[in-house]
Design a protein around this motif. Structure first.
Motif, short mmCIF file in Angstrom:
data_model
loop_
_atom_site.label_atom_id
_atom_site.label_comp_id
_atom_site.label_asym_id
_atom_site.label_seq_id
_atom_site.Cartn_x
_atom_site.Cartn_y
_atom_site.Cartn_z
N UNK B 44 -3.16 3.13 -11.06
CA UNK B 44 -2.37 2.92 -9.86
C UNK B 44 -1.77 4.20 -9.27
N UNK B 45 -1.05 5.01 -10.07
CA UNK B 45 -0.46 6.21 -9.49
C UNK B 45 -1.49 7.15 -8.86
N UNK B 48 -2.40 5.62 -5.56
CA UNK B 48 -1.32 5.77 -4.59
C UNK B 48 -1.25 7.20 -4.07
N UNK B 49 -1.42 8.15 -4.98
CA UNK B 49 -1.40 9.57 -4.57
C UNK B 49 -2.46 9.84 -3.52
N UNK B 52 -1.87 7.85 -0.18
CA UNK B 52 -0.75 8.37 0.60
C UNK B 52 -1.11 9.70 1.26
N UNK B 60 2.70 5.73 7.16
CA UNK B 60 3.48 5.57 5.93
C UNK B 60 4.77 4.82 6.20
N UNK B 64 2.63 -0.33 3.65
CA UNK B 64 3.08 -0.22 2.27
C UNK B 64 2.21 0.79 1.52
N UNK B 65 2.76 1.27 0.42
CA UNK B 65 2.13 2.42 -0.23
C UNK B 65 0.78 2.07 -0.87
N UNK B 66 0.50 0.77 -1.07
CA UNK B 66 -0.75 0.43 -1.74
C UNK B 66 -1.91 0.20 -0.78
#
Lengths: 301, 304
Positions: B44-45, B48-49, B52, B60, B64-66
Motif C-alpha cells: 500500500x505505501x 500511495x507514493x 500521489x 490531491x 482520495x490518496x488511494x
C-alpha cells in the motif's frame, strides 16, 4: 619454534607484523572509539559541560535534572510503549507470516520480496510515507469519511495520547519483513521428522507449533529479540521524519533528546547523561542475553 | 535401510505420496487469504507514493490518496529533483543525491577493504590480543551511537576534518566495521585450513595469500557486504546530520528538510516524488540482489 633464544622479547611485537598492521583500524576503533568514547561520555555525564566539554564534576546533578525533565520522562514512556508493542507485534506477525510461508505455498519468492522490501528503505522514507497516509486531511481518515462514515476518527499523528502508535504502525511496516525472514530460516532449520512424528501422533498443527516448534526455535527467538530490542533503543530517524517529536513533545524519544541537547540546545552535560541512560538500557537487555548465550556454561552447543 | 522404508508403501498397493489437496480447500483459502491481505498492507505505501507523485495538487486536494491519477503528470518529479527548496537554496534533491553518491562509494570501498583484510587476519593470522579487540568491537556494535557521537566529533575536529566528506566516510567505516569484520572473519574461518597451510608452505606471505587465494574465493561475501553497506550508508540519517555541513548533506537529510520544512504551501506530490527518488537506490539494490540481500541482513543475526 617461537622460543628461539635469538628472538628475544623485543621481537615479540614484530611477529606476525602484517596481521597487526591490518588490524590497526580495528584496534583503534575498538579501543579509542568504542571503549574510550563510551568511557569519555560516561565520565563527562558527571560534569556540568554546557557549550564545550569541561571537567568540572557535579556528581549526579545532570541525572537528577534529566529525570525531572518532563520531556525525558515522556521520551522514556514512549520508548517503553513503543518497545513493548514493537517486540510483541513484530514477533507475532513475523512468526505467523513465516509459518504461512512455510506451508509449501506458491509464489513464495514473490511474497518474500513484498514483505521484505520496506526493510531496504530508510526510516526517513518510511516516516514520510506514513506521515502522508496518516494525514487526517487527505489520508485514511478522509478516505473512510468520504465513504459515508463521517464521524470516523483516525488521527494518530496529531493526537498526543496515541501518536506513538502512529509511529509504531510505520515501524512495524518497515521491520516485520526482517523478523519474518529470520523466523522462516529458523522454521526451515527444523527437522522434517519432527513434523512427521507429530502427525503420526495426531497432534493438531497449531499445537505442534505452540508446544514443539516454538520451544525448539528458542535460539532464533532470542537472537531476533536482541536484534529488535537494540533497534528499538536507537529509534530516531523515524520519529524525526514522521512527527519531529510532535505534537508538542508527545512523541519524543531518548535518542532525539540526546541529539537535541548535544547539538542544538548546547547543553552537553544533559546530552551525555541521557546517552549514558541509553547505554544502561541497552546493557540491561544485552548483558543477560550475553550471559545466557556465552557465559553460563556450555550446556547448549 | 532407508531403501526399505521408501519402498514399503509401494508394496501396499495404495496411493503414494501426500493426498493432493484441492486448490480451494478452506486451508488454502485461509493461507493465501492472509498472505494476500498482508501483501496488500506492505504494498500500500509504495502504491500511495507512486500514485500521489503522479497527481497534480488540485487533484490531491479533491480526491482520495488511494485513487489512481486522472491525468498523469511528471512535473512533481522534475520539481523534486531540480527545484525543490530547503531553506535558502532551491536546487532540489539532485544535490543530495550527488552528495550521497560521493559519500556512499568511498565509504563502501574503504570499509569493505579494511574489514576484509581485518577479518582475514583474525581468521588466519591470530595474534596475542586479537580476539580481545575483536570482542570489544562486536560488543561495541550494541552500544547506541549517541554514546559515541560526541567523542568522535572531538577526534574529527582535532584532525581538522569535522564537517567534511572525509570525516563522514571515516565514521561510516568505523560503524560498519563490527558487522563487516564479523562477516569476513566467519567466512574466511569457514574455508578449509589446508588451503591456507599449503600456501604457507609454498612460501606465500600475508598479502600474497590474501590477494591470490582469499580474495578470489570470497567474491560472494564481498557482494553481500556491498549490498549491506550500500543500503545502510545510503539510508543513514543521523551521521549525515551530525558529521557534515549543510552543503554536504546526504539525500535522506535533504529529503527530510524538504518535506518537513515549515514555510510555504505543502506540495504533497513533490514530497512523495522526492521520497521515491530517495528510496530508489536501495530499492533497486534490493530488487536486483534478491536472495543475496536476505543473506546480507541475516548475517547480522549470525553469531560470532
Amino acid at each position: 619454534m617461537t622460543g628461539q633464544a635469538k628472538a628475544g622479547r623485543p621481537n615479540q611485537l614484530l611477529r606476525n607484523l602484517n596481521a597487526k598492521i591490518a588490524s590497526i583500524p580495528m584496534i583503534l576503533t575498538a579501543v579509542v572509539i568504542f571503549f574510550g568514547g563510551t568511557l569519555w561520555t560516561v565520565l563527562y555525564s558527571f560534569t556540568n559541560s554546557k557549550l564545550l566539554p569541561r571537567l568540572k564534576f557535579v556528581g549526579f546533578d545532570q541525572y537528577e535534572r534529566l529525570w525531572a525533565a518532563p520531556r525525558w520522562v515522556i521520551s522514556i514512556e514512549n520508548l517503553a510503549i513503543y518497545g513493548f508493542f514493537s517486540l510483541i507485534f513484530s514477533l507475532v506477525i513475523g512468526f505467523v507470516l513465516a509459518a504461512l510461508m512455510d506451508q509449501k505455498i506458491r509464489f513464495e519468492n514473490t511474497f518474500r520480496t513484498i514483505f521484505l522490501y520496506p526493510f531496504a528503505l530508510s526510516f526517513i522514507v518510511t516516516g514520510l510515507v506514513w506521515q502522508w497516509i496518516l494525514n487526517p486531511e487527505f489520508g485514511v481518515q478522509s478516505v473512510v469519511r468520504s465513504l459515508g462514515w463521517t464521524s470516523f476518527v483516525f488521527d494518530p499523528l496529531y493526537t498526543p495520547s496515541i501518536v506513538i502508535y502512529g509511529i509504531l504502525i510505520a515501524a512495524l511496516w518497515q521491520g516485520t519483513g526482517l523478523v519474518m525472514c529470520l523466523m522462516l530460516a529458523g522454521l526451515r532449520g527444523i527437522d522434517e521428522d519432527i513434523w512427521k512424528a507429530s502427525r503420526v501422533d495426531g497432534i493438531p498443527t497449531w499445537k505442534t507449533y505452540l508446544l514443539i516448534i516454538i520451544p525448539m526455535m528458542r535460539p532464533v527467538f532470542i537472537t531476533t529479540l536482541v536484534i529488535i530490542a537494540s533497534g528499538i533503543v536507537k529509534v530516531y530517524d523515524l520519529v524525526v521524519a514522521q512527527t519531529s517529536g510532535g505534537p508538542g513533545i508527545a512523541s519524543e524519544v531518548p535518542a532525539k533528546y540526546v541529539y537535541d541537547y548535544m547539538f542544538q540546545a548546547q547543553n552537553l552535560g544533559q546530552g551525555f547523561a541521557a546517552s549514558t541512560m541509553m547505554l544502561v538500557t541497552v546493557a540491561i537487555i544485552i548483558v543477560p542475553w550475553a550471559y545466557l548465550e556465552f557465559g553460563g556454561g556450555r550446556k547448549r552447543v | 535401510m532407508s531403501d526399505i522404508a521408501i519402498n514399503k508403501p509401494v508394496a501396499m498397493a495404495g496411493p503414494r505420496g501426500k493426498r493432493p489437496r484441492p486448490l480451494f480447500s478452506p486451508r488454502n483459502i485461509m493461507i493465501y487469504g492472509t498472505l494476500f491481505v498482508a501483501a496488500a498492507y506492505y504494498l500500500l505505501p509504495l502504491y500511495v507514493m507512486v500514485v500521489t507523485s503522479l497527481k497534480g495538487m488540485p487533484e490531491i486536494r479533491l480526491g482520495n490518496i488511494f485513487s489512481p491519477p486522472m491525468e498523469i503528470t511528471f512535473e512533481p518529479w522534475v520539481k523534486a529533483w531540480a527545484t525543490a527548496c530547503t531553506g535558502l537554496n532551491c536546487d532540489g534533491l539532485s544535490r543530495g543525491f550527488w552528495n550521497s553518491v560521493r559519500i556512499t562509494i568511498p565509504s563502501v570501498v574503504v570499509s569493505i577493504a579494511i574489514a576484509s583484510v581485518n577479518g582475514y587476519a583474525l581468521a588466519n593470522w591470530r595474534f596475542k590480543g586479537s580476539e580481545l579487540f575483536f570482542s570489544i568491537l562486536v560488543v561495541g556494535a550494541f552500544i547506541p551511537y549517541q554514546v559515541m557521537i560526541y567523542p568522535i566529533v572531538i577526534v574529527l575536529r582535532e584532525m581538522g576534518i569535522y564537517g567534511t566528506l572525509t570525516g563522514l566516510i571515516i565514521v561510516h567505516t568505523i560503524f560498519g566495521m563490527p558487522i563487516l569484520t564479523l562477516l569476513f572473519r566467519n567466512y574466511f574461518a569457514s574455508l578449509p585450513e589446508e588451503l591456507f597451510k599449503a600456501a604457507r608452505i609454498d612460501g606465500a606471505g600475508f598479502w600474497a595469500i590474501y590477494f591470490q587465494i582469499m580474495l578470489p574465493m570470497a567474491l560472494p561475501i564481498f557482494v553481500v557486504a556491498m549490498i549491506l553497506q550500500v543500503t545502510g550508508i545510503w539510508n543513514d540519517f543521523l551521521f549525515g546530520v551530525v558529521f557534515t555541513r549543510p552543503e554536504y548533506y546526504p539525500m535522506t537529510v535533504q529529503l527530510n528538510n524538504i518535506v518537513n520544512s515549515v514555510q510555504g504551501v505543502k506540495e504533497y506530490n513533490v514530497n512523495m516524488a522526492a521520497t521515491i527518488l530517495t528510496g530508489a537506490v536501495p530499492l533497486i539494490v534490493y530488487f536486483v540482489s534478491g536472495r543475496l540481500f536476505v543473506r546480507g541482513i541475516a548475517a547480522g543475526a549470525v553469531k560470532g
